[in-house]
Design a protein around this motif. Sequence first.
Motif, PDB file in Angstrom:
ATOM      1  N   UNK A   1      15.448  -0.020  -2.479  1.00 47.85           N
ATOM      2  CA  UNK A   1      16.704  -0.047  -1.728  1.00 47.85           C
ATOM      3  C   UNK A   1      16.474   0.389  -0.282  1.00 47.85           C
ATOM      4  N   UNK A   2      15.648   1.410  -0.097  1.00 48.80           N
ATOM      5  CA  UNK A   2      15.348   1.891   1.258  1.00 48.80           C
ATOM      6  C   UNK A   2      14.747   0.761   2.075  1.00 48.80           C
ATOM      7  N   UNK A   3      13.814   0.059   1.455  1.00 49.77           N
ATOM      8  CA  UNK A   3      13.131  -1.025   2.156  1.00 49.77           C
ATOM      9  C   UNK A   3      14.058  -2.213   2.431  1.00 49.77           C
TER      10      UNK A   3
ATOM     11  N   UNK B   1       5.038   9.402  -4.341  1.00 50.79           N
ATOM     12  CA  UNK B   1       6.199  10.039  -4.947  1.00 50.79           C
ATOM     13  C   UNK B   1       7.463   9.472  -4.320  1.00 50.79           C
ATOM     14  N   UNK B   2       8.557   9.632  -5.059  1.00 52.09           N
ATOM     15  CA  UNK B   2       9.760   8.869  -4.760  1.00 52.09           C
ATOM     16  C   UNK B   2      10.376   9.212  -3.394  1.00 52.09           C
ATOM     17  N   UNK B   3      10.350  10.461  -3.013  1.00 54.23           N
ATOM     18  CA  UNK B   3      10.972  10.854  -1.739  1.00 54.23           C
ATOM     19  C   UNK B   3      10.165  10.309  -0.561  1.00 54.23           C
ATOM     20  N   UNK B   4       8.848  10.517  -0.640  1.00 52.47           N
ATOM     21  CA  UNK B   4       7.978  10.005   0.421  1.00 52.47           C
ATOM     22  C   UNK B   4       8.053   8.480   0.492  1.00 52.47           C
TER      23      UNK B   4
ATOM     24  N   UNK C   1       9.352   1.423   7.229  1.00 56.60           N
ATOM     25  CA  UNK C   1       8.745   0.078   7.246  1.00 56.60           C
ATOM     26  C   UNK C   1       9.828  -0.999   7.347  1.00 56.60           C
ATOM     27  N   UNK C   2      10.917  -0.817   6.595  1.00 52.77           N
ATOM     28  CA  UNK C   2      12.011  -1.788   6.639  1.00 52.77           C
ATOM     29  C   UNK C   2      12.633  -1.909   8.024  1.00 52.77           C
ATOM     30  N   UNK C   3      12.676  -0.778   8.749  1.00 54.79           N
ATOM     31  CA  UNK C   3      13.260  -0.814  10.093  1.00 54.79           C
ATOM     32  C   UNK C   3      12.362  -1.565  11.067  1.00 54.79           C
ATOM     33  N   UNK C   4      11.063  -1.343  10.932  1.00 55.67           N
ATOM     34  CA  UNK C   4      10.136  -1.940  11.895  1.00 55.67           C
ATOM     35  C   UNK C   4       9.975  -3.431  11.660  1.00 55.67           C
TER      36      UNK C   4
ATOM     37  N   UNK D   1       0.804  -1.212   0.000  1.00 51.24           N
ATOM     38  CA  UNK D   1       0.000   0.000   0.000  1.00 51.24           C
ATOM     39  C   UNK D   1       0.844   1.272   0.000  1.00 51.24           C
ATOM     40  N   UNK D   2       1.852   1.290   0.883  1.00 49.78           N
ATOM     41  CA  UNK D   2       2.586   2.546   1.061  1.00 49.78           C
ATOM     42  C   UNK D   2       3.786   2.711   0.148  1.00 49.78           C
ATOM     43  N   UNK D   3       4.334   1.621  -0.340  1.00 48.67           N
ATOM     44  CA  UNK D   3       5.491   1.773  -1.223  1.00 48.67           C
ATOM     45  C   UNK D   3       5.069   1.743  -2.685  1.00 48.67           C
ATOM     46  N   UNK D   4       3.841   1.264  -2.929  1.00 51.48           N
ATOM     47  CA  UNK D   4       3.393   1.039  -4.291  1.00 51.48           C
ATOM     48  C   UNK D   4       3.163   2.298  -5.103  1.00 51.48           C
TER      49      UNK D   4
END
Lengths: 160, 177
Positions: free
Chosen positions: A107-109, A67-70, A78-81, A61-64
């Motif tokens: 990559x962030x995730x 915009x790219x920065x958000x 999300x990846x941290x949690x 839902x949130x990564x799909x």
Amino acid sequence: MEALYVIMAILLIVSFFFDRDKTIKSINRGKNKFMKILPGYLKLLVIISLVLLFSEDLIVEYLGNQNIILGSIMGLIIGSITMMPGFIAYPLAGVLLSRGVSFMVIAAFVTTLKMVGIVTYPVEKEYMGARATIYRNIASLIIAAIITISMGLFYGEVLF
Amino acid sequence: MKKKKTNNTSNYIIFGVFIGFLIVSRIINFELGIEMGENFWIFARDMILILPPAFIIIGLFEIWVDRETIENNFGESSGIKKHIYAILLAATTVGGTFVAFPVANSLYHKGADYSSIFTYITSASLVMIPMSIMEASILGLQFTLIRIGISLPLVVISSIILASLFQQYHYHLPSDV
């Protein structure tokens, strides 16, 4: 995984050959250490089962579609949690990629997923102490953010 | 010590209740509980298989390996070599961070310094060989190479910074775990 058992068996046989008492002492040492931390691992299992329940939906839902920065910031959070085994995380990342999600968000995730462990805190704290655990995870989050930006630059998704 | 004991007992109770909930969910077909059971099993299976042999090997390590060997290779004076060893050890650690935490603690008490164990733990989650192969096959080799190429130097730098910070604090890792 089988390799682990092979290595253990070889080490035990060699150890037993050289010194029987030391071998028994080693096994007891390992067993005692394991029993001490076992409750911590069990707690971790309960937390992970709960976290995994909603993380997949959250990711789609949130990564799909953002915009790219958000999206990248959400990816870092999300990846941290959450925590996932690779055989779930990477196919999921593949699905996101095929839907046009940028490499930067992915990559962030995936980097925070591996490097920053909020759910593993109870176990890491036992071995490293609270302060070292917190500092190390903050350092990892910063590194993950640098990797995220570098990916964006490399794949030409963001320009500064 | 007393507090620790009761804390452990409550962890066992929570776990028991949780397992009871998973079993009941299966019986009455409660979907959320069944899904949780599946999530639980993914990690539980790995832990059941990996942790017992890993802890036996840690036990052997603590009894057999002398302090001197670790000090020479992972100690304060061993320069960049300790980071390379730490990364190699991390790449071959089965079980990722779950196993890396106790290993790091044992290394520390055998004379490894902070920076090498920080490098070890952080890279245990970064460069695990089977995971990286999977990543490359799905996201592309380029992605994996950039990720590892950028992160490893940063991990080493951050470990050195953290180590000097902790030396100022006179920080010690928990013993007797």
